[in-house]
Design a protein around this motif. Structure first.
Motif, short mmCIF file in Angstrom:
data_model
loop_
_atom_site.label_atom_id
_atom_site.label_comp_id
_atom_site.label_asym_id
_atom_site.label_seq_id
_atom_site.Cartn_x
_atom_site.Cartn_y
_atom_site.Cartn_z
N SER A 34 53.13 42.32 115.17
CA SER A 34 52.52 43.51 114.57
C SER A 34 51.00 43.36 114.60
N ALA A 35 50.36 44.25 115.31
CA ALA A 35 48.91 44.16 115.56
C ALA A 35 48.51 45.44 116.29
N THR A 36 47.22 45.54 116.59
CA THR A 36 46.74 46.61 117.45
C THR A 36 46.56 46.05 118.85
N TYR A 37 47.05 46.76 119.84
CA TYR A 37 46.97 46.33 121.22
C TYR A 37 46.05 47.27 121.99
N PHE A 38 45.13 46.67 122.73
CA PHE A 38 44.21 47.44 123.54
C PHE A 38 44.40 47.07 125.00
N CYS A 39 44.55 48.05 125.86
CA CYS A 39 44.42 47.79 127.28
C CYS A 39 42.95 47.92 127.64
N ALA A 40 42.56 47.37 128.75
CA ALA A 40 41.18 47.45 129.19
C ALA A 40 41.13 47.37 130.70
N ALA A 41 39.98 47.69 131.24
CA ALA A 41 39.78 47.61 132.68
C ALA A 41 38.35 47.19 132.97
N SER A 42 38.20 46.52 134.08
CA SER A 42 36.88 46.03 134.45
C SER A 42 36.79 45.91 135.96
N LYS A 43 35.57 45.87 136.44
CA LYS A 43 35.34 45.58 137.84
C LYS A 43 34.70 44.21 137.92
N GLN A 44 35.29 43.32 138.71
CA GLN A 44 34.80 41.97 138.83
C GLN A 44 33.49 41.92 139.61
N THR A 48 27.56 42.50 135.29
CA THR A 48 28.04 43.13 134.07
C THR A 48 29.45 42.70 133.70
N ASN A 49 30.42 43.02 134.54
CA ASN A 49 31.82 42.77 134.22
C ASN A 49 32.22 43.39 132.89
N LYS A 50 31.63 44.54 132.54
CA LYS A 50 31.93 45.09 131.23
C LYS A 50 33.37 45.58 131.19
N LEU A 51 33.96 45.48 130.02
CA LEU A 51 35.31 45.96 129.80
C LEU A 51 35.27 47.38 129.23
N ILE A 52 36.10 48.24 129.77
CA ILE A 52 36.32 49.56 129.20
C ILE A 52 37.67 49.52 128.50
N PHE A 53 37.66 49.77 127.20
CA PHE A 53 38.88 49.65 126.41
C PHE A 53 39.59 50.98 126.27
N GLY A 54 40.92 50.90 126.18
CA GLY A 54 41.71 52.05 125.77
C GLY A 54 41.55 52.27 124.28
N THR A 55 42.21 53.29 123.78
CA THR A 55 42.04 53.72 122.39
C THR A 55 42.86 52.91 121.40
N GLY A 56 43.75 52.05 121.90
CA GLY A 56 44.49 51.17 121.01
C GLY A 56 45.84 51.72 120.60
N THR A 57 46.78 50.81 120.39
CA THR A 57 48.12 51.15 119.89
C THR A 57 48.43 50.24 118.72
N LEU A 58 48.71 50.83 117.59
CA LEU A 58 49.09 50.07 116.41
C LEU A 58 50.59 49.84 116.43
N LEU A 59 50.98 48.60 116.62
CA LEU A 59 52.39 48.24 116.71
C LEU A 59 52.86 47.65 115.38
N ALA A 60 53.95 48.17 114.89
CA ALA A 60 54.59 47.62 113.69
C ALA A 60 56.01 47.22 114.07
N VAL A 61 56.33 45.95 113.91
CA VAL A 61 57.68 45.47 114.19
C VAL A 61 58.37 45.24 112.86
N GLN A 62 59.44 46.01 112.65
CA GLN A 62 60.14 45.95 111.37
C GLN A 62 61.21 44.86 111.39
N PRO A 63 61.29 44.07 110.32
CA PRO A 63 62.25 42.96 110.27
C PRO A 63 63.69 43.45 110.17
#
Lengths: 114, 111
Positions: free
Chosen positions: A85-95, A99-114
Motif C-alpha cells: 500500500s503506497a503511491t506508485y508513480f510511473c516516469a519516463a526519461s531520455k538517457q 539532464t536525464n530529467k524524469l517526467i512523472f505520471g500523476t500517481g496511483t494510490l494503491l490500497a491492499v486490503q487484508p
C-alpha cells in the motif's frame, strides 16, 4: 509531448490479488521507464525500470510490461500485500545528455486490503 | 546503502521570506536535481545540475529560485521571496546516467 499519463488514480485490491497500473507517453524520444514507490512522508524510491528494447521485465512480484508501438507501459504487482500500500508513480526519461530529467505520471494510490 | 540527506524535514516560513533547503547528495553521483510535490499531486521537475551548472530548468524554476553546490558536497535550493503557492514537499535527488536516489524531502509551509 512531455506528459506521462497514468491510470487509475486510486486502486483497491484484496490481499493476494493482482494490482495493475497503466501509463502512456507521447514523446518517442523517451528510452527509460521507471516505476517509483512512495510511502507517506518519504521520497520516491525506485522499484523497477525498463528500457524499450524489451517487452517485459520481472523482479520478484513486480513486472513491467512495455508496448513500444502503443507507447504504453504497465506495472503488475502479483500477490499484492498490505505492505505494498503506497503511491506508485510511473516516469519516463531520455538517457544521455546533461539532464536525464524524469517526467512523472500523476500517481496511483494503491490500497491492499487484508 | 548510501542516502540522499535533506534538511530540515519541515520548514515554516512567512510569505516573502527567503528559505534555503539543503541536501547532501550521494558522494560519487554526477547529476543533482530538485523536484517538488504539492500535496496529493505528482512529482514535478524543477531543475537539474551537472558539471557545476544548471543543465535544465522547468518553467516553475523562475528568478525566485536558485541552486548552489557551494562546497562539493552540499546542494542547496534557495527561494528568495516565498509565496503561498510555494508550499510543497521539495525533494532533492542525485544520480548518474538515468539512475537516481531521492531524499526524504523537506516540507515547506508558507504562511
Amino acid at each position: 509531448q512531455q506528459q506521462v499519463k497514468q491510470s487509475p488514480q486510486s486502486l483497491i485490491v484484496q490481499k493476494g490479488g493482482i494490482s495493475i497500473i497503466n501509463c502512456a507517453y507521447e514523446n518517442t524520444a523517451f528510452d527509460y521507464f521507471p516505476w517509483y514507490q512512495q510511502f507517506p512522508g518519504k521520497g520516491p524510491a525506485l522499484l523497477i525500470a525498463i528500457r524499450p528494447d524489451v517487452s517485459e521485465k520481472k523482479e520478484g512480484r513486480f513486472t513491467i510490461s512495455f508496448n513500444k508501438s502503443a507507447k504504453q507501459f504497465s506495472l503488475h504487482i502479483m500477490d499484492s500485500q498490505p505492505g505494498d500500500s503506497a503511491t506508485y508513480f510511473c516516469a519516463a526519461s531520455k538517457q544521455g545528455g546533461a539532464t536525464n530529467k524524469l517526467i512523472f505520471g500523476t500517481g496511483t494510490l494503491l490500497a491492499v486490503q487484508p | 546503502e548510501p542516502e540522499v540527506t535533506q534538511t530540515p524535514s519541515h520548514q515554516v516560513t512567512q510569505m516573502g521570506q527567503e528559505v534555503i533547503l539543503r541536501c547532501v547528495p550521494i558522494s560519487n553521483h554526477l547529476y543533482f536535481y530538485w523536484y517538488r510535490q504539492i500535496l496529493g499531486q505528482k512529482v514535478e521537475f524543477l531543475v537539474s545540475f551537472y558539471n557545476n551548472e544548471i543543465s535544465e530548468k522547468s518553467e516553475i524554476f523562475d528568478d525566485q529560485f536558485s541552486v548552489e553546490r557551494p562546497d562539493g558536497s552540499n546542494f542547496t535550493l534557495k527561494i528568495r521571496s516565498t509565496k503561498l503557492e510555494d508550499s510543497a514537499m521539495y525533494f532533492c535527488a542525485s544520480g548518474w546516467d538515468v539512475w537516481r536516489t531521492f531524499g526524504s524531502g523537506t516540507r515547506l509551509t508558507v504562511v
